[in-house]
Structure formats: structure tokens, C-alpha cells
Design a protein around this motif. Structure first.
Motif, PDB file in Angstrom:
ATOM      1  N   ARG A 241       0.850  -1.197   0.000  1.00 37.45           N
ATOM      2  CA  ARG A 241       0.000   0.000   0.000  1.00 37.45           C
ATOM      3  C   ARG A 241       0.882   1.242   0.000  1.00 37.45           C
ATOM      4  NH1 ARG A 241      -0.118   2.844   4.697  1.00 37.45           N
ATOM      5  NH2 ARG A 241       0.803   1.823   6.524  1.00 37.45           N
ATOM      6  N   PRO A 242       0.392   2.378  -0.473  1.00 39.41           N
ATOM      7  CA  PRO A 242       1.191   3.605  -0.441  1.00 39.41           C
ATOM      8  C   PRO A 242       1.440   4.060   0.994  1.00 39.41           C
ATOM      9  CG  PRO A 242      -0.714   3.812  -1.913  1.00 39.41           C
ATOM     10  CD  PRO A 242      -0.914   2.573  -1.121  1.00 39.41           C
ATOM     11  N   VAL A 243       2.667   4.483   1.273  1.00 38.46           N
ATOM     12  CA  VAL A 243       3.044   4.939   2.611  1.00 38.46           C
ATOM     13  C   VAL A 243       3.323   6.439   2.560  1.00 38.46           C
ATOM     14  CG1 VAL A 243       4.670   4.657   4.521  1.00 38.46           C
ATOM     15  CG2 VAL A 243       4.032   2.672   3.128  1.00 38.46           C
ATOM     16  N   GLU A 244       2.710   7.190   3.459  1.00 34.33           N
ATOM     17  CA  GLU A 244       2.878   8.637   3.485  1.00 34.33           C
ATOM     18  C   GLU A 244       4.354   8.997   3.689  1.00 34.33           C
ATOM     19  OE1 GLU A 244       0.526  10.752   2.851  1.00 34.33           O
ATOM     20  OE2 GLU A 244      -1.245   9.470   3.006  1.00 34.33           O
ATOM     21  N   ALA A 245       4.787  10.080   3.019  1.00 37.58           N
ATOM     22  CA  ALA A 245       6.186  10.499   3.064  1.00 37.58           C
ATOM     23  C   ALA A 245       6.281  11.952   3.532  1.00 37.58           C
ATOM     24  CB  ALA A 245       6.828  10.340   1.695  1.00 37.58           C
ATOM     25  N   PRO A 246       6.173  12.184   4.827  1.00 38.85           N
ATOM     26  CA  PRO A 246       6.250  13.563   5.333  1.00 38.85           C
ATOM     27  C   PRO A 246       7.678  14.098   5.255  1.00 38.85           C
ATOM     28  CG  PRO A 246       6.144  12.009   7.152  1.00 38.85           C
ATOM     29  CD  PRO A 246       5.927  11.212   5.909  1.00 38.85           C
ATOM     30  N   PRO A 247       7.857  15.424   5.353  1.00 40.22           N
ATOM     31  CA  PRO A 247       9.203  15.994   5.342  1.00 40.22           C
ATOM     32  C   PRO A 247      10.091  15.359   6.412  1.00 40.22           C
ATOM     33  CG  PRO A 247       7.563  17.728   5.154  1.00 40.22           C
ATOM     34  CD  PRO A 247       6.812  16.469   5.451  1.00 40.22           C
ATOM     35  N   GLY A 248      11.345  15.109   6.057  1.00 40.54           N
ATOM     36  CA  GLY A 248      12.287  14.535   7.001  1.00 40.54           C
ATOM     37  C   GLY A 248      12.263  13.026   7.082  1.00 40.54           C
ATOM     38  N   ARG A 260      18.307  -3.624  -3.032  1.00 35.54           N
ATOM     39  CA  ARG A 260      17.820  -2.623  -2.095  1.00 35.54           C
ATOM     40  C   ARG A 260      17.688  -1.279  -2.817  1.00 35.54           C
ATOM     41  NH1 ARG A 260      19.157  -4.684   3.242  1.00 35.54           N
ATOM     42  NH2 ARG A 260      18.521  -2.674   4.121  1.00 35.54           N
ATOM     43  N   VAL A 261      16.863  -0.412  -2.251  1.00 35.56           N
ATOM     44  CA  VAL A 261      16.718   0.934  -2.805  1.00 35.56           C
ATOM     45  C   VAL A 261      16.234   1.855  -1.688  1.00 35.56           C
ATOM     46  CG1 VAL A 261      14.390   0.421  -3.663  1.00 35.56           C
ATOM     47  CG2 VAL A 261      15.685   2.307  -4.657  1.00 35.56           C
ATOM     48  N   SER A 262      16.727   3.102  -1.694  1.00 36.63           N
ATOM     49  CA  SER A 262      16.352   4.006  -0.612  1.00 36.63           C
ATOM     50  C   SER A 262      16.151   5.422  -1.129  1.00 36.63           C
ATOM     51  CB  SER A 262      17.429   4.003   0.477  1.00 36.63           C
ATOM     52  OG  SER A 262      18.651   4.518  -0.015  1.00 36.63           O
ATOM     53  N   LEU A 263      15.475   6.221  -0.319  1.00 37.37           N
ATOM     54  CA  LEU A 263      15.173   7.616  -0.656  1.00 37.37           C
ATOM     55  C   LEU A 263      14.823   8.352   0.622  1.00 37.37           C
ATOM     56  CD1 LEU A 263      14.584   9.562  -3.161  1.00 37.37           C
ATOM     57  CD2 LEU A 263      12.180   9.007  -2.760  1.00 37.37           C
ATOM     58  N   SER A 264      15.180   9.622   0.687  1.00 38.93           N
ATOM     59  CA  SER A 264      14.788  10.423   1.849  1.00 38.93           C
ATOM     60  C   SER A 264      14.185  11.740   1.379  1.00 38.93           C
ATOM     61  CB  SER A 264      15.993  10.695   2.755  1.00 38.93           C
ATOM     62  OG  SER A 264      16.986  11.445   2.077  1.00 38.93           O
ATOM     63  N   PHE A 265      13.492  12.402   2.287  1.00 38.30           N
ATOM     64  CA  PHE A 265      12.836  13.681   2.003  1.00 38.30           C
ATOM     65  C   PHE A 265      13.435  14.742   2.926  1.00 38.30           C
ATOM     66  CE2 PHE A 265      10.092  10.590   0.222  1.00 38.30           C
ATOM     67  CZ  PHE A 265       9.436  11.199  -0.837  1.00 38.30           C
TER      68      PHE A 265
END
Length: 268
Positions: A241-248, A260-265
């Protein structure tokens, strides 16, 4: 909807993305809006993006899980277009204010080394045209309100399709695999946000086989005399399911031996 209404809706969506200010539900403004209308708006939106200098790099497939289809009362996936400015490097940080209400999904990406087209395309032809598959994250965003503030009505699938299938970004992991040497039904991921497991899933959650989503996309495009090109990337559909991505926030997707794969906000 009329052709002029399609163009007007596309222009409003294009402006919403640039301004970061969402528009109202198209399904409320146009109660008779159907799937053909939604894809016509999306096509007009794609023209706006091309005119602004953006280059198409592939496609995304959405609404591939039974749960999402049941929630929206449909029985078919949807699709949108990937552009070059949507591509983020593995481990990148998304700049503050880049998106409006981003969410993250884990998927398997198909990277084509040959063109693919035809209303009768088969799974074997999809695999033959695929140079490699890779772990991926998709960034979703919405340039349309999720719910109407007056009535409480939620977005419909026509809103989502018109809004380029809520498409906003893509992150490819470094690993590459032969699609015919990997059982993609069992390729899964553990998706963490800030170190906490938010979702887990298997490729089988995508129409029982991620390659099936690509078959659907090619057959749909064939109805409009279109197809896929060599070098394009296809996000085959999320199995979480889509997971919310708030700032930080930071996201890490562990696909096991698949990669593996990663990302940050950036913080707000």
C-alpha cells in the motif's frame, strides 16, 4: 467531457504541479466523466509536459492489486507516463517542497532493450523485450484534492488517471536481474520508513505476476496505435500500500537477494 474541457483540465493540473496548489475533483466538476475522458486529459497533460521540455522515459502501471481495485470499484489497472525529471538516484534526498502530498510504493521495474507493441502481446514477448528487471520505489503525488471539502467525496479513478495516474517520481536500485532467471512472483520487499517496517509484499500481489501488468499496458496502448520503446522503464505496479512520506522521512526497501533501494525527504 468535450475536447476543450479535456484541455482545460490538463492545463489546470499542469499549473497545480508547478504551483504546489491542488485543484478540486474533476469527477465532481464533470459528473459524467469516464475513463476515456480521464485518459484524454492525461494525454493533454503529457503534451504540456513535452512542450515544457520534459522527455518521456517510460510508463507506470497502477491499481494492480485486488485491494486497490475493490476500493475504487474498478476491475482494471491504470497507467501513466514517466518523465526524465521524475528520476531520482538511489539514496537521493528529495528537495523541500518538490511534491504536495508524496507517498511511496515498492515495485519491480522492467527496463526494455527492445520495442514492444501489439494487441496480442504475450508474457514471453514481454520477457524477451526486457533487458533487465530492478528493485524500485515509486513516488506518488496528487495534484487533485484527495477529498472534496464540501461533500467529503473521495477522488475517483478518473481523477487519478487524469492526474497522470498520481505519478511523480521513480528511484531505481543498482541491481539488475535477468527477468527469465528470476521468479518475479516471489520477488518481494520489506519497506521501512524511518527504520520502522511499514509494509511487506510479494510480486504476486501484482496481478499474480508483475509481467502481467506489462502485458496489460502494451495491449492498452495498442488500442491507440502506440507501444513501448527500447530503453524505456516500466514500473509494473506496487505490491504494497502507499506509505505517506512527510518531510524529514527516510525510506528503505529491502528486496533480499533482489536488491535494495532508498530515498529520503528533506526536512520541512
Amino acid at each position: 467531457m468535450t475536447p476543450d474541457q479535456h484541455k482545460a483540465a490538463a492545463a489546470a493540473l499542469f499549473d497545480a504541479e508547478r504551483s504546489g496548489s491542488q485543484i478540486g475533483l474533476l469527477s465532481r466538476a464533470h459528473p459524467g466523466m469516464g475513463l476515456d475522458d480521464a485518459y484524454a486529459v492525461q494525454a493533454a497533460l503529457v503534451k504540456h509536459k513535452r512542450a515544457a521540455g520534459r522527455r518521456v522515459i517510460g510508463w507506470k502501471i497502477g491499481l494492480t492489486s485486488r485491494a486497490m481495485q475493490d476500493a475504487l470499484k474498478i476491475d482494471t489497472p491504470d497507467s501513466g507516463v514517466l518523465f526524465d525529471d521524475m528520476l531520482f538516484a538511489d539514496g537521493a534526498e528529495v528537495p523541500k517542497g518538490r511534491f504536495i502530498q508524496p507517498r511511496i510504493e515498492a515495485e519491480i521495474a522492467f527496463i526494455l532493450h527492445a520495442p514492444l507493441a501489439g494487441a496480442d502481446v504475450t508474457r514471453e514477448q514481454v520477457l524477451a523485450a526486457t533487458g533487465s528487471v530492478a528493485p524500485a520505489l515509486e513516488i506518488l503525488d496528487t495534484r487533485i484534492l484527495r477529498a472534496d471539502p464540501e461533500t467529503g467525496a473521495l477522488r475517483k479513478v478518473t481523477d487519478t488517471i487524469a492526474d497522470n495516474a498520481a505519478n511523480a517520481g521513480i528511484v531505481l536500485g543498482a541491481q539488475r536481474h535477468d527477468p527469465r532467471a528470476t521468479d518475479l512472483r516471489w520477488a518481494g520487499a520489506i519497506l521501512k520508513r524511518d527504520g520502522v517496517v511499514e509494509e511487506t509484499g510479494l510480486g504476486a500481489g501484482v496481478l499474480d505476476d508483475p509481467a502481467t501488468g506489462v502485458v496489460w499496458l502494451v495491449r492498452r496502448l495498442a488500442q491507440y496505435g502506440q507501444g513501448l520503446s527500447a530503453g524505456e522503464v516500466v514500473l509494473s505496479g506496487s505490491f504494497v500500500r502507499p506509505v505517506e512520506a512527510p518531510p524529514g522521512s527516510r525510506f528503505d526497501a529491502d528486496f533480499g537477494s533482489f536488491g535494495r533501494v532508498s530515498l529520503s525527504f528533506a526536512p520541512g
